[in-house]
Write an enzyme that holds these catalytic residues in place. Structure first.
Site, mmCIF file in Angstrom:
data_model
loop_
_atom_site.group_PDB
_atom_site.id
_atom_site.type_symbol
_atom_site.label_atom_id
_atom_site.label_comp_id
_atom_site.label_asym_id
_atom_site.label_seq_id
_atom_site.Cartn_x
_atom_site.Cartn_y
_atom_site.Cartn_z
ATOM 1 N N CYS A 131 0.819 -1.218 0.000
ATOM 2 C CA CYS A 131 0.000 0.000 0.000
ATOM 3 C C CYS A 131 0.855 1.272 0.000
ATOM 4 O O CYS A 131 0.588 2.201 -0.755
ATOM 5 C CB CYS A 131 -0.934 0.003 1.199
ATOM 6 S SG CYS A 131 -2.050 -1.408 1.227
ATOM 7 N N HIS A 132 1.867 1.307 0.874
ATOM 8 C CA HIS A 132 2.671 2.525 0.988
ATOM 9 C C HIS A 132 4.166 2.256 1.011
ATOM 10 O O HIS A 132 4.957 3.153 1.262
ATOM 11 C CB HIS A 132 2.248 3.319 2.220
ATOM 12 C CG HIS A 132 0.817 3.728 2.165
ATOM 13 N ND1 HIS A 132 -0.160 3.035 2.819
ATOM 14 C CD2 HIS A 132 0.206 4.720 1.486
ATOM 15 C CE1 HIS A 132 -1.332 3.600 2.561
ATOM 16 N NE2 HIS A 132 -1.140 4.614 1.760
ATOM 17 N N GLY A 133 4.571 0.999 0.828
ATOM 18 C CA GLY A 133 5.976 0.683 0.656
ATOM 19 C C GLY A 133 6.784 0.421 1.906
ATOM 20 O O GLY A 133 8.011 0.493 1.865
#
Length: 167
Positions: A131-133
């Protein structure tokens, strides 16, 4: 010494009866806040470790959350223990995160926004949250990305060499 009067006795008896009545009214209100039997049954999850191959990650449910049980290889354990604490955003030793070196048990919820990370992914072969790394290592410690903390540890204990109880 002053002799107790009938009025003193009535005050004490009325106060005691009032306290019992309040307790009888309040107790059901407090008792109804306890979880029901089905919730208590789900409070603990037992995992059979004998079916988990070395290097494998198994996901189980505990209290509605995913829990990752990872059977770590010696290479993964050595890599996790070799990391200097100065490189970690949320410093924690591998020894403090795994009761037995070969078994890592963590709650599988990213500490950034609550996504579920993917296992055997990322630069450190730990977990990667697409989702956001956020990237976690083989001890589930945050190494890169926006997540502020390591993956959380649930309360667990080993019942035997081949069984763990989570909760």
């Amino acid at each position: 010494m002053v002799e107790p009067t009938r009025r003193d006795f009535l005050f004490i008896a009325t106060g005691a009866a009032g306290a019992v009545a309040v307790g009888a009214i309040v107790w059901p209100l407090i008792d109804q806040m306890n979880p029901d039997a089905s919730t208590l049954a789900a409070a603990n999850t037992e995992v059979d470790l004998s079916n988990i191959a070395e290097g494998q990650i198994v996901t189980v449910k505990w209290r509605g959350k995913p829990v990752f049980v990872r059977h770590r290889t010696q290479k993964e354990i050595d890599a996790a223990r070799a990391v200097p604490m100065s490189e970690l955003r949320d410093p924690a030793t591998d020894e403090s995160r795994a009761q037995k070196p070969e078994w890592l048990v963590v709650i599988g919820i990213c500490t950034h926004l609550g996504c579920v990370p993917l296992g055997h992914q990322g630069q450190y072969d730990g977990w990667f949250c697409p989702c956001h790394g956020s990237v976690y290592d083989t001890a589930a410690r945050i190494r890169q990305g926006p997540a502020p903390y390591n993956l959380a540890l649930p309360p667990y204990k080993f019942l035997s060499d081949s069984k763990v109880s989570i909760g």
